[in-house]
Every structure is written in structure tokens, then in C-alpha cells.
Design a protein around this motif. Structure first.
Motif, short mmCIF file in Angstrom:
data_model
loop_
_atom_site.label_atom_id
_atom_site.label_comp_id
_atom_site.label_asym_id
_atom_site.label_seq_id
_atom_site.Cartn_x
_atom_site.Cartn_y
_atom_site.Cartn_z
N VAL A 143 26.70 80.15 21.14
CA VAL A 143 25.44 79.99 21.85
C VAL A 143 25.50 80.87 23.09
O VAL A 143 26.53 80.91 23.78
CB VAL A 143 25.23 78.52 22.28
CG1 VAL A 143 23.96 78.38 23.12
CG2 VAL A 143 25.16 77.61 21.05
N ILE A 144 24.43 81.61 23.37
CA ILE A 144 24.34 82.39 24.59
C ILE A 144 23.11 81.94 25.36
O ILE A 144 21.99 81.96 24.83
CB ILE A 144 24.24 83.91 24.31
CG1 ILE A 144 25.45 84.39 23.50
CG2 ILE A 144 24.14 84.69 25.62
CD1 ILE A 144 25.40 85.88 23.17
N PHE A 145 23.31 81.49 26.59
CA PHE A 145 22.18 81.11 27.41
C PHE A 145 22.19 81.91 28.71
O PHE A 145 23.22 82.45 29.12
CB PHE A 145 22.16 79.60 27.69
CG PHE A 145 23.31 79.09 28.51
CD1 PHE A 145 23.21 79.00 29.89
CD2 PHE A 145 24.48 78.67 27.91
CE1 PHE A 145 24.26 78.52 30.66
CE2 PHE A 145 25.54 78.19 28.66
CZ PHE A 145 25.43 78.11 30.04
N ARG A 146 21.02 82.00 29.33
CA ARG A 146 20.84 82.85 30.50
C ARG A 146 20.47 82.01 31.72
O ARG A 146 19.64 81.11 31.63
CB ARG A 146 19.75 83.88 30.23
CG ARG A 146 19.56 84.89 31.36
CD ARG A 146 18.28 85.70 31.23
NE ARG A 146 17.73 85.76 29.89
CZ ARG A 146 16.43 85.96 29.65
NH1 ARG A 146 15.57 86.10 30.66
NH2 ARG A 146 15.98 86.01 28.41
N VAL A 147 21.07 82.33 32.85
CA VAL A 147 20.73 81.71 34.12
C VAL A 147 20.03 82.75 34.99
O VAL A 147 20.52 83.88 35.14
CB VAL A 147 21.99 81.20 34.85
CG1 VAL A 147 21.65 80.74 36.27
CG2 VAL A 147 22.63 80.07 34.06
#
Length: 299
Positions: free
Chosen positions: A290-294
Motif C-alpha cells: 500500500v502506498i499512501f501520501r501525506v
């Protein structure tokens, strides 16, 4: 701070006999070929499960990496760092951030074929001197060996960061039960597609909404033919501890793996939109991840 997903047991935490039962329930084509007969671990294939197959979903742990925002040549490969090697952005202390999902990659999940994946995100929203637990769920259809057709999917908009940082969690449930798939269709309606928009004051509706969401996830994870596959907890802070995870704008990667990943051997190639080996761009990251962005919240 305890995990909101502590009661969810992923398949990597099962004992071998439990794995065999679950794979039979899901009619996993690679393992049992859809056979209905009783199958034990000491069967025709011989030996224990780990002796004859080593699927990416067998791990209960995750390894984390970080990709910084690209600020110059957008065609150059970007390095990937361990989360503890990144300098924290202390201007995010007591600020507000957005969290978006940029990649959900299913290298292999139990059951084979096209997967209906219930993904649930949870965090602590800092309100004055208190914290409120918030969660958001969405379902994605993903073919084995591929990524969901999403980039920048909103999860939390305007999440309030505390003075110590923010805690973030994620779980995935592979849903094969047909009745449950009908329930998941409700999550694809427009009210659930814009992420959870948070305020700087307490929202009375958040607590019951979170309880309902978590209740559905836990129920789905325990149902016949369904199985929880991934869960991780990532505490992002401002300490820059060697074994910690710093809070900063950019992309965070959570890879379902047991062994340590040497991120210096990997890069993100913008022209391919993929994480590949630095010395061989035909070798992609063959894990579930999973890749999430802040990013910083702006009014």
C-alpha cells in the motif's frame, strides 16, 4: 496507544491447519484447484504448507519506506528511504494534513483471480486536548498481480496532527462471500467516495460512524470465505529516531514482507510509474503493498 485493528487476525497469523481450512473455504485454485474433498497439510503435495509454496500473503509483518515529493526533474528515478532515515517536518506539529491512497498492489491474495478488497484506514484526530478515533473504508476490485486503478484517492482530509505526531493504521480484507460483496457495493456509492473530511472541533457523528465502520470490517474478516490479509500500524512523529518513522510530506510505502528490504536497491521510476530494482528496471516490487501520501492541508 492501542490498535483499532487489534481484534482482526490476518491469515499470516494463522497456524498451518487454519490456513488449510481457510484456503479450502475460499476454493483457492492454486493450492486446491477448487477441490471439495478433505485436504490436509500432509497430503499429496507432501510436507507442510511452507515446504511447497511461499505466497506474499503469508507474512503478518510490514516493512516501510518513504519517497520524497519530486521537486525538479520529473523523469529522474527517485530514491526510497527507510522511514527512520527521513528528517521530520516539524512545521506539521499541531497542523492539519491530508492522507490519500496512491497505490494498492495485490501481488497475490488467497482465493486467486479478481479480488474484492475492503480497505479500512484509521487514525487519531487531535482535537484540543483530546483525540477522536476516525476510520474510513472503501472497496476495490483488483486482479492478481496488478494494482487498483486509483491515484490520489482521498482518505482523510484535514486530519489534525498532535504535538507528538499522528498514528495511522490500515487493514485489508479479501471478500469472496457473495452476500458480503453485495454489502460492499454500498461503499461504492457517492457518499463514501470523497474521503472523511475532518474539522478542528469535535464532530458528534464521528464516533458512531467509526464504531459502525470497524464493526463491519471485523464482521467481514470473520465470515466464511473471507479473510483479513494485511494490517499495519504506523506512528509518524518528529523524533527522527533510527527505528521510528518521521512525519513529513511525501509517499509512504507499507510492504507485506517478513525480511528486511534494502531500499537502496530500489527506486521509483516516474516514467514507468513503478518501483523497480535500481540495476534492473524489469524487476518490480513483487509483494503486496500500500502506498499512501501525506500532504499539508490548505483551506
Amino acid at each position: 496507544m492501542f490498535s483499532l485493528f487489534r481484534d482482526i487476525k490476518v491469515i499470516g497469523e494463522y497456524k498451518d491447519p487454519e490456513i488449510a481450512v481457510k484456503l479450502k473455504q475460499m476454493k483457492d485454485p492454486e493450492v486446491f484447484g477448487g477441490a471439495e474433498a478433505d485436504i490436509t497439510l500432509e497430503g499429496k503435495r507432501g510436507g507442510l504448507i511452507e515446504d511447497w509454496f511461499n505466497p506474499p500473503w503469508k507474512y503478518a509483518s510490514h516493512k516501510f519506506g518513504y519517497i520524497a515529493p519530486q521537486k525538479s526533474d520529473f523523469n529522474q528515478p527517485q530514491i526510497i528511504q527507510y522511514t527512520g532515515a527521513v528528517k521530520p517536518d516539524r512545521t506539521l506539529r499541531n497542523a492539519r494534513i491530508n492522507i490519500r491512497l496512491d497505490r494498492l498492489h495485490i501481488e497475490k491474495y488467497p482465493g486467486g483471480g479478481t479480488h474484492n478488497v475492503l480497505v479500512t484506514f484509521a487514525a487519531r484526530n487531535q482535537i484540543a486536548e483530546t483525540q477522536e478515533s476516525v476510520s474510513f473504508s472503501q472497496t476495490y476490485r483488483v486482479n492478481e498481480g496488478q494494482s487498483a486503478g486509483i491515484v490520489g484517492y482521498p482518505i482523510f482530509i484535514g486530519l489534525n496532527v498532535g504535538s507528538q505526531g499522528v498514528a495511522f493504521e490500515c487493514s485489508t480484507v479479501n471478500v469472496k462471500n457473495e452476500e458480503d460483496q453485495a454489502i460492499l457495493s454500498a461503499l461504492e456509492s457517492s457518499p463514501f467516495k470523497s474521503g472523511l473530511k475532518l474539522l478542528t472541533t469535535a464532530q458528534p457523528a464521528i464516533a458512531p460512524f467509526t464504531e459502525i465502520t470497524l464493526g463491519v470490517v471485523k464482521l467481514m474478516a470473520q465470515r466464511y470465505e473471507n479473510v483479513a490479509v494485511q494490517k499495519f500500524y504506523l506512528g509518524l512523529d518528529f523524533d527522527q529516531a533510527a527505528l521510528g518513522a518521521s512525519l513529513v510530506e511525501g509517499n509512504y510505502i507499507a510492504v507485506q514482507a517478513d525480511d528486511e528490504i534494502n531500499w537502496s536497491e530500489w527506486v521509483y521510476k516516474p516514467d514507468m510509474g513503478a518501483i523497480v530494482k535500481k540495476e534492473d528496471d524489469s524487476a518490480t516490487l513483487s509483494y503486496n503493498y500500500v502506498i499512501f501520501r501525506v500532504s499539508r492541508y490548505e483551506e
